[in-house]
Design a protein around this motif. Structure first.
Motif, PDB file in Angstrom:
ATOM      1  N   ALA A   1       0.835  -1.204   0.000  1.00 24.19           N
ATOM      2  CA  ALA A   1       0.000   0.000   0.000  1.00 24.19           C
ATOM      3  C   ALA A   1       0.869   1.253   0.000  1.00 24.19           C
ATOM      4  CB  ALA A   1      -0.912  -0.009   1.217  1.00 24.19           C
ATOM      5  N   ARG A   2       1.969   1.209   0.729  1.00 24.43           N
ATOM      6  CA  ARG A   2       2.842   2.381   0.837  1.00 24.43           C
ATOM      7  C   ARG A   2       3.519   2.687  -0.502  1.00 24.43           C
ATOM      8  NH1 ARG A   2       8.035   1.847   3.658  1.00 24.43           N
ATOM      9  NH2 ARG A   2       6.973   0.210   4.828  1.00 24.43           N
ATOM     10  N   VAL A   3       4.100   1.664  -1.140  1.00 22.04           N
ATOM     11  CA  VAL A   3       4.795   1.941  -2.400  1.00 22.04           C
ATOM     12  C   VAL A   3       3.812   2.333  -3.501  1.00 22.04           C
ATOM     13  CG1 VAL A   3       6.796   0.531  -1.820  1.00 22.04           C
ATOM     14  CG2 VAL A   3       4.894  -0.504  -3.091  1.00 22.04           C
ATOM     15  N   SER A   4       2.602   1.793  -3.450  1.00 25.06           N
ATOM     16  CA  SER A   4       1.593   2.197  -4.431  1.00 25.06           C
ATOM     17  C   SER A   4       1.239   3.668  -4.253  1.00 25.06           C
ATOM     18  CB  SER A   4       0.350   1.325  -4.299  1.00 25.06           C
ATOM     19  OG  SER A   4       0.635  -0.022  -4.631  1.00 25.06           O
ATOM     20  N   ALA A   5       1.092   4.097  -3.016  1.00 24.50           N
ATOM     21  CA  ALA A   5       0.795   5.499  -2.748  1.00 24.50           C
ATOM     22  C   ALA A   5       1.945   6.407  -3.153  1.00 24.50           C
ATOM     23  CB  ALA A   5       0.481   5.690  -1.266  1.00 24.50           C
ATOM     24  N   LEU A   6       3.165   5.882  -3.149  1.00 24.06           N
ATOM     25  CA  LEU A   6       4.340   6.649  -3.538  1.00 24.06           C
ATOM     26  C   LEU A   6       4.521   6.720  -5.051  1.00 24.06           C
ATOM     27  CD1 LEU A   6       6.857   5.279  -0.885  1.00 24.06           C
ATOM     28  CD2 LEU A   6       6.074   7.654  -1.045  1.00 24.06           C
TER      29      LEU A   6
ATOM     30  N   ASP B   1       9.206   1.456 -10.048  1.00 22.11           N
ATOM     31  CA  ASP B   1       9.233   2.772  -9.414  1.00 22.11           C
ATOM     32  C   ASP B   1       8.726   3.826 -10.413  1.00 22.11           C
ATOM     33  OD1 ASP B   1      11.326   3.624 -11.091  1.00 22.11           O
ATOM     34  OD2 ASP B   1      12.870   3.488  -9.541  1.00 22.11           O
ATOM     35  N   PRO B   2       8.630   5.100 -10.028  1.00 22.11           N
ATOM     36  CA  PRO B   2       8.033   6.097 -10.929  1.00 22.11           C
ATOM     37  C   PRO B   2       8.753   6.287 -12.266  1.00 22.11           C
ATOM     38  CG  PRO B   2       7.983   6.904  -8.681  1.00 22.11           C
ATOM     39  CD  PRO B   2       8.789   5.650  -8.664  1.00 22.11           C
TER      40      PRO B   2
END
Length: 246
Positions: A88-93, A112-113
């Motif tokens: 959930a954290r990396v998705s929000a990032l 990653d982005p």
């Protein structure tokens, strides 16, 4: 004589943004000691860190293409709840799911982005003491040959070798693993992610680079010019740099 892996180098169009992503993903901090963005444990910049492999993000003018990186990070989790929280954290990032042909596996493949692939693993006992990065994973054709080269090139210990996988880790048994996994296909584009190695006390970059060439490394010209590091490739073409000892 031996070299110590000190950080994972990631090329990026926007290093501060990618640094913020990885700092959030790893629970670390992003530091900007110069033109690069360095991600390491919170509490102030310590380099080289005595235990962890940091992430050094360097600016480049070109975006990542569609080819899968040959080097990626596996992130460790300690429980089902921790894994769900990390996803959930990396998705929000800004992480996005990617399909690299993994099929039905118990881990999750994301990018990653800027499109650099990484995996969030299911809890595994072997990675319980690694910290947030379980392993640096390298695609290769011959894990046995990679174990031979990297085992002699670095001060890390070979922990296991099969025809499918070679595993190395710090001789002190701390931090992440370095894993070479047999993977179809070879190098098609310059590496977007690579390891940087640091000579030990009393050793120098030129001597270590010469030793690596004798082991099968090849010089690499990326247009870097006169810089305080030496760019090389291993026998399968994986890029890496030997830094100047401080």
């Amino acid at each position: 004589m031996a070299l110590r892996p000190v950080h994972v180098n990631i090329k990026a169009l926007d290093p501060p943004a990618v640094g913020r992503f990885w700092a959030g993903a790893l629970g670390w901090s992003a530091y900007q000691p110069g033109v690069t963005t360095y991600v390491g444990p919170a509490g102030g910049l310590v380099w080289p860190d005595p235990v962890v492999l940091g992430v050094d993000i360097v600016p480049v003018p070109k975006a990542k293409g569609t080819a899968k990186n040959r080097v990626h990070l596996d992130l460790a989790t300690t429980s089902a709840a921790h894994r769900a929280e990390l996803l959930a954290r990396v998705s929000a990032l800004g992480a996005t799911p990617v399909d690299v042909g993994q099929g039905d596996v118990p881990w999750t493949v994301l990018a990653d982005p800027e499109g650099n692939e990484f995996c969030v693993l299911e809890p595994r006992e072997v990675y319980r003491d690694t910290g947030p990065i379980a392993a640096v994973v390298v695609d290769c054709a011959d894990p046995v040959a990679m174990a031979r080269f990297w085992g002699e090139a670095t001060d890390w210990t070979v922990r296991g070798v099969t025809d499918e996988q070679a595993v190395l880790r710090s001789g002190e048994g701390v931090g992440p693993y370095l894993e070479f996994v047999r993977t179809p296909g070879g190098k098609t584009v310059p590496d977007r992610v690579h390891l940087d190695l640091l000579p030990g006390p009393g050793d120098d970059r030129a001597t270590e680079a010469a030793r690596l060439r004798a082991l099968g490394a090849t010089d690499l010209d990326l247009g870097q010019g006169d810089v305080p590091w030496t760019c090389l490739t291993d026998p399968e073409g994986h890029e890496f740099c030997v830094l100047t000892a401080h």
